[in-house]
Design a protein around this motif. Structure first.
Motif, short mmCIF file in Angstrom:
data_model
loop_
_atom_site.label_atom_id
_atom_site.label_comp_id
_atom_site.label_asym_id
_atom_site.label_seq_id
_atom_site.Cartn_x
_atom_site.Cartn_y
_atom_site.Cartn_z
N LEU A 123 32.71 41.84 27.17
CA LEU A 123 31.85 41.80 25.99
C LEU A 123 32.35 40.70 25.05
CD1 LEU A 123 30.14 44.51 24.08
CD2 LEU A 123 31.79 43.20 22.76
N PHE A 124 31.43 39.88 24.56
CA PHE A 124 31.77 38.86 23.57
C PHE A 124 31.51 39.42 22.18
CE2 PHE A 124 30.54 35.05 26.50
CZ PHE A 124 31.65 35.29 27.29
N VAL A 139 25.90 33.24 22.13
CA VAL A 139 24.81 33.88 22.88
C VAL A 139 24.51 33.07 24.14
CG1 VAL A 139 22.33 34.39 22.86
CG2 VAL A 139 23.76 35.10 20.95
N ILE A 140 24.46 31.77 24.02
CA ILE A 140 24.20 30.90 25.18
C ILE A 140 25.28 31.12 26.24
CG2 ILE A 140 24.14 28.49 25.98
CD1 ILE A 140 22.82 27.84 23.20
N TRP A 141 26.53 31.17 25.80
CA TRP A 141 27.63 31.40 26.75
C TRP A 141 27.55 32.79 27.36
CZ3 TRP A 141 30.22 28.00 29.27
CH2 TRP A 141 30.45 26.73 28.72
N SER A 142 27.15 33.78 26.58
CA SER A 142 27.04 35.14 27.13
C SER A 142 25.94 35.19 28.19
CB SER A 142 26.79 36.17 26.03
OG SER A 142 25.48 36.10 25.55
N VAL A 147 27.28 38.31 30.44
CA VAL A 147 28.04 39.38 29.80
C VAL A 147 27.36 39.79 28.50
CG1 VAL A 147 30.20 38.51 30.81
CG2 VAL A 147 29.60 37.86 28.49
N ASP A 148 27.72 40.99 28.04
CA ASP A 148 27.17 41.51 26.78
C ASP A 148 27.75 40.77 25.58
OD1 ASP A 148 25.69 43.42 28.14
OD2 ASP A 148 27.20 44.99 27.89
N ILE A 149 27.03 40.84 24.48
CA ILE A 149 27.50 40.25 23.22
C ILE A 149 27.12 41.17 22.06
CG2 ILE A 149 25.41 38.86 22.96
CD1 ILE A 149 27.22 36.71 21.58
N VAL A 150 28.00 41.23 21.08
CA VAL A 150 27.70 41.92 19.82
C VAL A 150 27.76 40.87 18.73
CG1 VAL A 150 28.50 43.62 18.14
CG2 VAL A 150 28.56 44.16 20.58
N ARG A 151 26.71 40.82 17.91
CA ARG A 151 26.66 39.85 16.82
C ARG A 151 25.93 40.45 15.65
NH1 ARG A 151 22.00 35.41 17.89
NH2 ARG A 151 22.44 35.08 15.70
N GLN A 152 26.12 39.82 14.50
CA GLN A 152 25.37 40.19 13.30
C GLN A 152 24.85 38.91 12.69
OE1 GLN A 152 27.68 42.68 10.68
NE2 GLN A 152 28.12 44.18 12.27
N LYS A 153 24.21 39.02 11.55
CA LYS A 153 23.64 37.83 10.91
C LYS A 153 24.75 36.93 10.36
CE LYS A 153 22.89 40.42 6.69
NZ LYS A 153 23.27 40.05 5.43
N GLU A 154 24.40 35.67 10.18
CA GLU A 154 25.32 34.69 9.59
C GLU A 154 25.76 35.19 8.21
OE1 GLU A 154 24.94 30.14 8.11
OE2 GLU A 154 24.07 30.59 10.08
N GLY A 155 27.03 35.09 7.93
CA GLY A 155 27.58 35.51 6.65
C GLY A 155 28.04 36.96 6.62
N ALA A 156 27.83 37.69 7.72
CA ALA A 156 28.27 39.09 7.78
C ALA A 156 29.81 39.16 7.76
CB ALA A 156 27.74 39.74 9.05
N ASP A 157 30.32 40.32 7.47
CA ASP A 157 31.77 40.54 7.44
C ASP A 157 32.31 40.46 8.87
OD1 ASP A 157 34.39 41.33 7.03
OD2 ASP A 157 33.88 43.41 6.54
N VAL A 176 37.14 44.21 28.81
CA VAL A 176 37.70 43.14 27.99
C VAL A 176 36.72 42.73 26.90
CG1 VAL A 176 38.70 40.81 27.97
CG2 VAL A 176 38.96 42.24 30.00
N VAL A 177 37.23 42.61 25.66
CA VAL A 177 36.45 42.09 24.53
C VAL A 177 37.07 40.75 24.14
CG1 VAL A 177 35.70 42.46 22.16
CG2 VAL A 177 35.91 44.42 23.71
#
Length: 193
Positions: A123-124, A139-142, A147-157, A176-177
């Protein structure tokens, strides 16, 4: 990385050129060059002190001998034990740090693909929420690595992204993360914290 970078400077442009003897001016210039190369004051002083001691003990009088000696000192400083990636945790977490442009995100993509090819569930974590389009690049690399990815908006904590990533990894049985971070020097304690 800064020590590796300084080894390359020593090798390529010859930071030691222009000096014919090992005197205070030589050592002062060397210290200044190392600090300007972002090696940090503590590391620089330790390395230069070791160089002074070794050139004296080994009776090295020429700049070329000192250059070779400094390469050995810096190489020894980079040895930190077993360099193998330890992925024993469940999930194992690997945090990628470094300044912008050194290839953190690309390396995550390549390592993620390799680990997936070895049968690991990867997971990325897109914790670089500062740089514009950083998450999109991951995201492109995932997608390439599958593989899975977890993301939030730009500027998130970024810590929230990592928290969500680890929660998702545990829920999904991820092995693996791989965590992408905003660009920073390893020796900038406030940014690292």
């Amino acid at each position: 990385l800064p020590i590796y970078g300084f080894l390359q400077i020593i090798k390529k442009i010859g930071i030691f050129k222009g000096f014919s003897k090992l005197d205070d001016e030589f050592y002062d210039n060397l210290e200044e060059s190392m600090i300007l190369a972002d090696m940090g004051v503590e590391t620089t002083l330790k390395a230069v002190d070791q160089l002074r001691a070794r050139t004296k003990a080994e009776k090295i009088k020429d700049v070329e001998g000192a250059r070779e000696c400094m390469k050995e000192i810096l190489a020894d400083m980079m040895r930190v034990g077993d360099p193998a990636l330890n992925l024993n945790g469940k999930p194992a977490v690997v945090l990628f740090i470094g300044v912008n442009g050194v290839g953190k995100t690309t390396t995550i993509g390549k390592i993620g693909s390799k680990l997936k090819g070895e049968g690991k569930k990867v997971l990325f974590s897109a914790a670089d929420t500062f740089r514009a389009a950083a998450a999109e690049q991951l995201v492109i690399w995932s997608e390439r690595a599958g593989v899975d990815i977890v993301r939030q908006k730009e500027g998130a904590d970024p810590a929230a992204v990592v928290f969500d990533s680890l929660s998702a990894a545990k829920a999904r049985g991820t092995d693996v993360v791989l965590v992408d971070t905003a660009g920073r020097l390893h020796n900038k304690a406030n940014l690292m914290n």
